[in-house]
Design an enzyme around this catalytic site. Sequence first.
Site, mmCIF file in Angstrom:
data_model
loop_
_atom_site.group_PDB
_atom_site.id
_atom_site.type_symbol
_atom_site.label_atom_id
_atom_site.label_comp_id
_atom_site.label_asym_id
_atom_site.label_seq_id
_atom_site.Cartn_x
_atom_site.Cartn_y
_atom_site.Cartn_z
ATOM 1 C CE LYS A 45 14.324 -12.774 13.253
ATOM 2 N NZ LYS A 45 15.318 -12.910 12.175
ATOM 3 N NE ARG B 170 17.341 -18.122 15.251
ATOM 4 C CZ ARG B 170 17.447 -16.832 15.617
ATOM 5 N NH1 ARG B 170 17.032 -16.409 16.782
ATOM 6 N NH2 ARG B 170 17.991 -15.970 14.786
ATOM 7 N NE ARG C 153 22.681 -6.829 12.328
ATOM 8 C CZ ARG C 153 21.780 -7.790 12.519
ATOM 9 N NH1 ARG C 153 20.524 -7.488 12.726
ATOM 10 N NH2 ARG C 153 22.139 -9.059 12.478
ATOM 11 N NE ARG D 33 24.229 -9.413 15.644
ATOM 12 C CZ ARG D 33 23.036 -9.942 15.456
ATOM 13 N NH1 ARG D 33 21.952 -9.210 15.600
ATOM 14 N NH2 ARG D 33 22.918 -11.212 15.104
ATOM 15 N NE ARG E 214 23.518 -14.479 12.007
ATOM 16 C CZ ARG E 214 23.668 -13.156 11.776
ATOM 17 N NH1 ARG E 214 24.823 -12.681 11.403
ATOM 18 N NH2 ARG E 214 22.650 -12.356 11.937
HETATM 19 P P1 ADP Z 1 19.581 -12.913 13.582
HETATM 20 O O1 ADP Z 1 19.785 -11.481 13.221
HETATM 21 O O2 ADP Z 1 20.574 -13.819 12.937
HETATM 22 O O3 ADP Z 1 18.174 -13.374 13.449
HETATM 23 P P2 ADP Z 1 19.464 -12.999 16.525
HETATM 24 O O4 ADP Z 1 19.900 -11.716 17.116
HETATM 25 O O5 ADP Z 1 18.015 -13.296 16.568
HETATM 26 O O6 ADP Z 1 20.040 -13.029 15.061
HETATM 27 O O7 ADP Z 1 20.269 -14.220 17.193
HETATM 28 C C1 ADP Z 1 21.682 -14.225 17.194
HETATM 29 C C2 ADP Z 1 22.193 -15.610 17.577
HETATM 30 O O8 ADP Z 1 21.688 -15.975 18.883
HETATM 31 C C3 ADP Z 1 21.768 -16.759 16.663
HETATM 32 O O9 ADP Z 1 22.566 -16.881 15.520
HETATM 33 C C4 ADP Z 1 21.924 -17.948 17.639
HETATM 34 O O10 ADP Z 1 23.268 -18.324 17.801
HETATM 35 C C5 ADP Z 1 21.435 -17.381 18.961
HETATM 36 N N1 ADP Z 1 19.982 -17.625 19.127
HETATM 37 C C6 ADP Z 1 19.003 -16.669 19.177
HETATM 38 N N2 ADP Z 1 17.793 -17.240 19.335
HETATM 39 C C7 ADP Z 1 17.989 -18.579 19.383
HETATM 40 C C8 ADP Z 1 17.148 -19.714 19.508
HETATM 41 N N3 ADP Z 1 15.804 -19.591 19.618
HETATM 42 N N4 ADP Z 1 17.716 -20.944 19.528
HETATM 43 C C9 ADP Z 1 19.026 -21.092 19.425
HETATM 44 N N5 ADP Z 1 19.886 -20.079 19.273
HETATM 45 C C10 ADP Z 1 19.395 -18.823 19.256
#
Ligand code: ADP
Length: 191
Positions: free
Chosen positions: A13, A88, A127, A133, A144
């Site tokens: 994404k 989400r 990654r 990370r 996740r």
């Molecule tokens: P991923 O690669 O898992 O999609 P992101 O970088 O988008 O990860 O998000 C990392 C973390 O940030 C998530 O696992 C969550 O803890 C938090 N997070 C991001 N966006 C949201 C959201 N819309 N609602 C709640 N938590 C979020």
Amino acid sequence: MRLLIMGPPGAGKGTQATAVAEHFGVPAISTGDIFRANVAQGTPLGVEAKRYMDAGEYVPDAVTNNMVRNRIAEADAQDGFLLDGYPRTVAQVEELDAMIAATGHRLDAVLCLTVDQEAVVERLLRRAEIEGRADDTEDVIRRRLEVYAEETEPLIAVYATRGLVVEVDGMGEIDEVQQRIFAALDSVPQS
Ligand code: ADP
């Protein structure tokens, strides 16, 4: 254009969001990136978010909703935006609906990247080695993916009933996926 990009963790994404946003001349807004920046700077928001992120859990809606509301109220997002990582949860969908309705606009499309589960775990573990990370360890990755399946995947059906979903195969080279995305989005009418 007001767009969302959805897909499981590791679907690519973030990578694709940057290219798509540039193509349409709108900012790519990633909630994950905003949280990580806050964690890095040790802000109160970052301290709060880190506890959840490190465990692979979602940050509470109240925190996330406020953050997005403030971000899309900024000047660069007035003519559109691409949201990556938000909404989400079902509650976040309702919040976003209200935020957009308040501006008299509407959502144009929800881009969904599809990938296979094992490929995603591979990508995230790779990654982890490159970016380091904190939430890219195998246990947290599995969590996740579980949380995504429970909380977020059902949102695709919600947007599908509104006729907004544009599904694109996220497997293959980055450029290849990008071409598929542009081809699919170019047929979406802009508001
Ligand atoms: P991923 O690669 O898992 O999609 P992101 O970088 O988008 O990860 O998000 C990392 C973390 O940030 C998530 O696992 C969550 O803890 C938090 N997070 C991001 N966006 C949201 C959201 N819309 N609602 C709640 N938590 C979020």
